[in-house]
Design a protein around this motif. Structure first.
Motif, PDB file in Angstrom:
ATOM      1  N   ALA A  76       0.820  -1.212   0.000  1.00 43.03           N
ATOM      2  CA  ALA A  76       0.000   0.000   0.000  1.00 43.03           C
ATOM      3  C   ALA A  76       0.857   1.268   0.000  1.00 43.03           C
ATOM      4  N   PHE A  77       2.106   1.174   0.469  1.00 44.61           N
ATOM      5  CA  PHE A  77       2.966   2.359   0.418  1.00 44.61           C
ATOM      6  C   PHE A  77       3.206   2.773  -1.030  1.00 44.61           C
ATOM      7  N   VAL A  78       3.581   1.819  -1.869  1.00 41.63           N
ATOM      8  CA  VAL A  78       3.851   2.128  -3.279  1.00 41.63           C
ATOM      9  C   VAL A  78       2.576   2.598  -3.971  1.00 41.63           C
ATOM     10  N   GLU A  79       1.454   2.006  -3.617  1.00 38.55           N
ATOM     11  CA  GLU A  79       0.186   2.428  -4.209  1.00 38.55           C
ATOM     12  C   GLU A  79      -0.149   3.875  -3.832  1.00 38.55           C
ATOM     13  N   SER A  80       0.180   4.270  -2.626  1.00 41.18           N
ATOM     14  CA  SER A  80      -0.153   5.613  -2.151  1.00 41.18           C
ATOM     15  C   SER A  80       0.919   6.659  -2.458  1.00 41.18           C
ATOM     16  N   TYR A  81       2.177   6.253  -2.452  1.00 39.07           N
ATOM     17  CA  TYR A  81       3.277   7.220  -2.572  1.00 39.07           C
ATOM     18  C   TYR A  81       4.268   6.834  -3.670  1.00 39.07           C
ATOM     19  N   GLY A  82       3.757   6.183  -4.710  1.00 38.49           N
ATOM     20  CA  GLY A  82       4.600   5.757  -5.826  1.00 38.49           C
ATOM     21  C   GLY A  82       5.317   6.908  -6.505  1.00 38.49           C
ATOM     22  N   GLU A  83       4.694   8.091  -6.551  1.00 39.40           N
ATOM     23  CA  GLU A  83       5.352   9.243  -7.180  1.00 39.40           C
ATOM     24  C   GLU A  83       6.636   9.597  -6.443  1.00 39.40           C
ATOM     25  N   TRP A  84       6.632   9.472  -5.111  1.00 47.17           N
ATOM     26  CA  TRP A  84       7.852   9.755  -4.345  1.00 47.17           C
ATOM     27  C   TRP A  84       8.912   8.685  -4.635  1.00 47.17           C
ATOM     28  N   VAL A  85       8.493   7.421  -4.725  1.00 51.56           N
ATOM     29  CA  VAL A  85       9.438   6.338  -5.028  1.00 51.56           C
ATOM     30  C   VAL A  85      10.114   6.603  -6.375  1.00 51.56           C
ATOM     31  N   ASP A  86       9.328   6.955  -7.388  1.00 47.48           N
ATOM     32  CA  ASP A  86       9.899   7.266  -8.709  1.00 47.48           C
ATOM     33  C   ASP A  86      10.860   8.454  -8.621  1.00 47.48           C
ATOM     34  N   TRP A  87      10.451   9.509  -7.934  1.00 50.64           N
ATOM     35  CA  TRP A  87      11.317  10.682  -7.765  1.00 50.64           C
ATOM     36  C   TRP A  87      12.616  10.300  -7.072  1.00 50.64           C
ATOM     37  N   TYR A  88      12.484   9.496  -6.020  1.00 52.49           N
ATOM     38  CA  TYR A  88      13.670   9.114  -5.245  1.00 52.49           C
ATOM     39  C   TYR A  88      14.692   8.410  -6.134  1.00 52.49           C
ATOM     40  N   TRP A  89      14.249   7.422  -6.891  1.00 51.23           N
ATOM     41  CA  TRP A  89      15.182   6.615  -7.659  1.00 51.23           C
ATOM     42  C   TRP A  89      15.651   7.299  -8.936  1.00 51.23           C
ATOM     43  N   THR A  90      14.960   8.307  -9.395  1.00 53.88           N
ATOM     44  CA  THR A  90      15.423   9.019 -10.595  1.00 53.88           C
ATOM     45  C   THR A  90      16.178  10.300 -10.263  1.00 53.88           C
ATOM     46  N   ARG A  91      15.975  10.867  -9.058  1.00 56.38           N
ATOM     47  CA  ARG A  91      16.565  12.176  -8.764  1.00 56.38           C
ATOM     48  C   ARG A  91      17.310  12.291  -7.446  1.00 56.38           C
ATOM     49  N   SER A  92      17.122  11.364  -6.524  1.00 52.01           N
ATOM     50  CA  SER A  92      17.646  11.606  -5.187  1.00 52.01           C
ATOM     51  C   SER A  92      18.573  10.525  -4.643  1.00 52.01           C
ATOM     52  N   ALA A  93      18.393   9.289  -5.057  1.00 51.00           N
ATOM     53  CA  ALA A  93      19.188   8.204  -4.473  1.00 51.00           C
ATOM     54  C   ALA A  93      20.678   8.427  -4.713  1.00 51.00           C
ATOM     55  N   PRO A  94      21.476   8.440  -3.654  1.00 48.68           N
ATOM     56  CA  PRO A  94      22.908   8.657  -3.839  1.00 48.68           C
ATOM     57  C   PRO A  94      23.598   7.451  -4.471  1.00 48.68           C
ATOM     58  N   ARG A  95      24.660   7.732  -5.175  1.00 46.84           N
ATOM     59  CA  ARG A  95      25.478   6.657  -5.749  1.00 46.84           C
ATOM     60  C   ARG A  95      26.016   5.772  -4.640  1.00 46.84           C
ATOM     61  N   GLY A  96      25.895   4.477  -4.825  1.00 41.52           N
ATOM     62  CA  GLY A  96      26.417   3.543  -3.841  1.00 41.52           C
ATOM     63  C   GLY A  96      25.404   3.095  -2.800  1.00 41.52           C
ATOM     64  N   GLN A 130       0.512 -10.385   5.689  1.00 43.06           N
ATOM     65  CA  GLN A 130       0.041  -9.564   6.802  1.00 43.06           C
ATOM     66  C   GLN A 130       0.860  -8.290   7.012  1.00 43.06           C
ATOM     67  N   PHE A 131       1.797  -7.968   6.109  1.00 46.66           N
ATOM     68  CA  PHE A 131       2.473  -6.672   6.226  1.00 46.66           C
ATOM     69  C   PHE A 131       1.430  -5.595   6.011  1.00 46.66           C
ATOM     70  N   THR A 132       1.144  -4.843   7.031  1.00 49.60           N
ATOM     71  CA  THR A 132       0.147  -3.781   6.908  1.00 49.60           C
ATOM     72  C   THR A 132       0.755  -2.415   7.219  1.00 49.60           C
ATOM     73  N   ALA A 133       2.054  -2.359   7.251  1.00 47.66           N
ATOM     74  CA  ALA A 133       2.755  -1.089   7.475  1.00 47.66           C
ATOM     75  C   ALA A 133       4.144  -1.215   6.855  1.00 47.66           C
ATOM     76  N   THR A 134       4.811  -0.109   6.790  1.00 45.05           N
ATOM     77  CA  THR A 134       6.154  -0.060   6.236  1.00 45.05           C
ATOM     78  C   THR A 134       7.101   0.369   7.345  1.00 45.05           C
ATOM     79  N   ILE A 135       8.234  -0.296   7.432  1.00 47.50           N
ATOM     80  CA  ILE A 135       9.291   0.139   8.348  1.00 47.50           C
ATOM     81  C   ILE A 135      10.588   0.192   7.565  1.00 47.50           C
ATOM     82  N   TRP A 136      11.222   1.346   7.585  1.00 57.36           N
ATOM     83  CA  TRP A 136      12.519   1.527   6.942  1.00 57.36           C
ATOM     84  C   TRP A 136      13.566   1.818   8.001  1.00 57.36           C
TER      85      TRP A 136
END
Length: 175
Positions: A76-96, A130-136
């Protein structure tokens, strides 16, 4: 007069004793590495702006710590905040940086996986329905996001000790 002089001498000795005690206590506190955890609660309407705002801090902490973004993620995280995931991996994720998450097996996350973001590894866990939340775990930050219930919420804990212990758990299960 003699009595007043003696009382003043006693007071002076007490002042010296107190000043020495204060110096000693200050050195003990300064030597202590304990920092109380910092906890932030973010309501649903502020989650997306907060994700963008905090990304640099999380990236910096990950890169200084072990270059690994660990955790598990409800689909559900990707379903709700997929735009941030795309932004992160195309513009923000550091090398390495490497991201390794466990997730429940759903179509949206499979679509995201097909985008082929380098160093983003999602492992589907058969028994993780049963994953109903995200933990990073991002360096010294533990981010918990509830996207299963309305309203969504995010809790961020900045705690070096807790994060270190969670990192050992994720290494141990070889996420």
């Amino acid at each position: 007069m003699q009595l007043a002089i003696r009382e003043e001498q006693v007071i002076q000795r007490k002042k010296v004793f107190i000043q020495d005690a204060i110096k000693e206590l200050q050195s003990v506190v300064a030597a202590s590495a304990y920092t109380p955890p910092k906890i932030v609660f973010i309501p649903q309407e502020e989650i997306l702006p907060y994700l963008y705002k905090q990304t640099d801090k999380w990236n910096e902490s990950v890169m200084v710590t072990d270059k690994m973004w660990w955790g598990f993620q409800d689909h559900a995280f990707v379903e709700s905040y997929g735009e941030w995931v795309d932004w992160y991996w195309t513009r923000s994720a550091p090398r390495g940086l490497h991201l390794t998450l466990l997730s429940n097996n759903t179509g949206r996350e499979k679509q995201m996986k097909k985008k082929g973001y380098e160093h983003r590894e999602i492992r589907f866990w058969k028994n993780a329905n049963q994953f109903t939340a995200t933990i990073w775990l991002c360096g010294e930050y533990l981010i918990m996001i509830n996207t299963n219930d309305q309203p969504h919420s995010l809790v961020e804990i900045h705690d070096k000790t807790l994060a270190s212990n969670m990192r050992e758990v994720f290494r141990g299960i070889k996420v």
